[in-house]
Scaffold this motif. Sequence first.
Motif, PDB file in Angstrom:
ATOM      1  N   PRO A   1       0.794  -1.236   0.000  1.00  0.00           N
ATOM      2  CA  PRO A   1       0.000   0.000   0.000  1.00  0.00           C
ATOM      3  C   PRO A   1       0.821   1.279   0.000  1.00  0.00           C
ATOM      4  O   PRO A   1       0.396   2.286  -0.583  1.00  0.00           O
ATOM      5  N   HIS A   2       1.986   1.274   0.633  1.00  0.00           N
ATOM      6  CA  HIS A   2       2.772   2.503   0.731  1.00  0.00           C
ATOM      7  C   HIS A   2       3.426   2.853  -0.606  1.00  0.00           C
ATOM      8  O   HIS A   2       3.369   4.004  -1.058  1.00  0.00           O
ATOM      9  N   ILE A   3       4.021   1.857  -1.239  1.00  0.00           N
ATOM     10  CA  ILE A   3       4.620   2.108  -2.554  1.00  0.00           C
ATOM     11  C   ILE A   3       3.530   2.374  -3.581  1.00  0.00           C
ATOM     12  O   ILE A   3       3.697   3.208  -4.478  1.00  0.00           O
TER      13      ILE A   3
ATOM     14  N   ALA B   1       2.814   5.636  -6.165  1.00  0.00           N
ATOM     15  CA  ALA B   1       2.429   5.605  -7.575  1.00  0.00           C
ATOM     16  C   ALA B   1       1.160   6.417  -7.824  1.00  0.00           C
ATOM     17  O   ALA B   1       1.032   7.105  -8.846  1.00  0.00           O
ATOM     18  N   GLU B   2       0.210   6.333  -6.891  1.00  0.00           N
ATOM     19  CA  GLU B   2      -1.032   7.092  -7.037  1.00  0.00           C
ATOM     20  C   GLU B   2      -0.789   8.594  -7.022  1.00  0.00           C
ATOM     21  O   GLU B   2      -1.537   9.366  -7.622  1.00  0.00           O
TER      22      GLU B   2
ATOM     23  N   ASP C   1       7.852  -2.721   1.775  1.00  0.00           N
ATOM     24  CA  ASP C   1       6.812  -1.703   1.672  1.00  0.00           C
ATOM     25  C   ASP C   1       6.564  -1.026   3.010  1.00  0.00           C
ATOM     26  O   ASP C   1       6.387   0.203   3.069  1.00  0.00           O
ATOM     27  N   SER C   2       6.562  -1.802   4.084  1.00  0.00           N
ATOM     28  CA  SER C   2       6.346  -1.206   5.400  1.00  0.00           C
ATOM     29  C   SER C   2       7.472  -0.258   5.767  1.00  0.00           C
ATOM     30  O   SER C   2       7.250   0.786   6.395  1.00  0.00           O
ATOM     31  N   ASP C   3       8.712  -0.588   5.358  1.00  0.00           N
ATOM     32  CA  ASP C   3       9.849   0.276   5.655  1.00  0.00           C
ATOM     33  C   ASP C   3       9.818   1.553   4.810  1.00  0.00           C
ATOM     34  O   ASP C   3      10.140   2.637   5.299  1.00  0.00           O
ATOM     35  N   VAL C   4       9.443   1.413   3.553  1.00  0.00           N
ATOM     36  CA  VAL C   4       9.296   2.598   2.704  1.00  0.00           C
ATOM     37  C   VAL C   4       8.217   3.505   3.265  1.00  0.00           C
ATOM     38  O   VAL C   4       8.343   4.737   3.260  1.00  0.00           O
ATOM     39  N   GLY C   5       7.145   2.896   3.788  1.00  0.00           N
ATOM     40  CA  GLY C   5       6.074   3.683   4.387  1.00  0.00           C
ATOM     41  C   GLY C   5       6.547   4.548   5.538  1.00  0.00           C
ATOM     42  O   GLY C   5       6.061   5.672   5.722  1.00  0.00           O
ATOM     43  N   ARG C   6       7.498   4.045   6.323  1.00  0.00           N
ATOM     44  CA  ARG C   6       8.039   4.836   7.440  1.00  0.00           C
ATOM     45  C   ARG C   6       8.704   6.115   6.929  1.00  0.00           C
ATOM     46  O   ARG C   6       8.540   7.199   7.514  1.00  0.00           O
ATOM     47  N   VAL C   7       9.452   6.001   5.852  1.00  0.00           N
ATOM     48  CA  VAL C   7      10.133   7.168   5.288  1.00  0.00           C
ATOM     49  C   VAL C   7       9.120   8.150   4.705  1.00  0.00           C
ATOM     50  O   VAL C   7       9.196   9.368   4.947  1.00  0.00           O
ATOM     51  N   LEU C   8       8.142   7.636   3.960  1.00  0.00           N
ATOM     52  CA  LEU C   8       7.142   8.514   3.358  1.00  0.00           C
ATOM     53  C   LEU C   8       6.314   9.223   4.423  1.00  0.00           C
ATOM     54  O   LEU C   8       6.019  10.427   4.307  1.00  0.00           O
TER      55      LEU C   8
END
Length: 473
Positions: A56-58, A62-63, A236-243
């Motif tokens: 969902p985060h990545i 894209a969205e 994805d969960s780790d990328v979500g933390r940065v975003l």
Amino acid sequence: MFRKVVLTAMLLAPGFWKVQAQKKNTPQPPNIVLIVSDDHSAPFLGSYGYPQIKTPHIDRLAEEGIRFTRAYTTAPQCVLSRAAIMTGRNTLDVQMTRFSAPLDASVTAFPELLRKNGYHTGILGRNFHLDGNRRVPETVTVLEKYGLETFKNRVDYLNVTGNRDSIFQQYTDFLGKAPKNKPFFVQVGYSDPHRIFNAQNFEPDPQSLTLPGHWPDTKALRADFASYLGEIQRLDSDVGRVLDDLKKRGLEENTLVVFIGDNGGALLRGKGTLYDLGIHVPLIVRYPKLIRGGQVSDVLVSGIDIAPTLLTVAGIPVPEEITGKSLTPAFADLRQGGHEYIFAVRGAHGQGLPTNSSNFDLGRTIFNKKYKLIYNAIWQIPYHPVDFAGQPFWLELKQQHAEGKLAEKYDKLLFADRRKMFEMYDLLADPDETDNLSGKPEVAAIEHDLKARLQDWMILNRDYLPLPIAPEN
């Protein structure tokens, strides 16, 4: 619409931000966050249409940005590919086909140009692979004796870790040290989904998975593939933390975020090969000030295009030696930008001796949107997988091959005694690249044209391999 086009052209013009910075109350150039996953083939993200993965985060990235469906690395290996991403120049051009080589000090990396133009710069997380390899003591001696580890001098902040929590800590440490009056660039590297696969709590149900069409369907292979997808879901969960952190800090609007895989996954006919799963990677770019969300582009993108894109958005002139093309035209018009042909190379892998094609293989490829040519320079060596030769699913397939129980089409793809020197595929009719058309009369003219274009590229880049078109006897 006219006003939007004019504004976009102004923002992308070289020197725009430098001129604007001289004016009072003008926002500084955009911050840049480059997120790099490791061994990540397209299409294995929800936003790329793979149905059994939850990212969902990545997908949100894209969205809110632009998703490039046909992005390819310059090599199916991390060192070679990352050298091209970091320099905007192909792997041959920067002499980085030896896996353990450091990037020469004479070759400029784009963070250096950002730094010279006022950016606070950093590289952190997963090893960036461009300072040589320290696993062999004799190699370390050479690196230190001649001062070949140069990245500490190329950026303001350099730190390496494979630990997930430590990556986020390094990221927050970098931002904490970034001057408030400067834009920043940071490359955040992750180890996922590189083997070893250990994201047990993130794995999807193996039996629910849609397998690539050129893979045999076995229980052990499904289990291994589920583990790979679990790594991506953990990523994805780790990328979500940065975003989420960028948003909390109020940096989201003025930060260009790029997500890209460094090369394809360690999967069947993936990493280490010039097939689609080896070099086709996800690429997503978000920057609210320039990019309308939810866009999808199918222009052909190479890893060499990242550097000129970031420099252009930062308002920094792109040096002549950079051969990549900025993707900024596609931000405003999806039909613009990209290449007519993509080139990629296969060189040595790891530090092992040349005992099989995993450690040592030499190949080149050229392709457009319809046809692909692969040139296997040492075609006598059979396929040997990179990073999973000891995994249960591969050992089971080897046993089935030895006992004559593996279906013929898989047997030919995976266990042929030797490969063909040339392979040619119709990518529209055969996206799995299983029907080799090389040598067939109906495509002879197209094959010759691809070889001629590859020959041109190899000559211009001083390639050391024999050229694909030999003199007539």
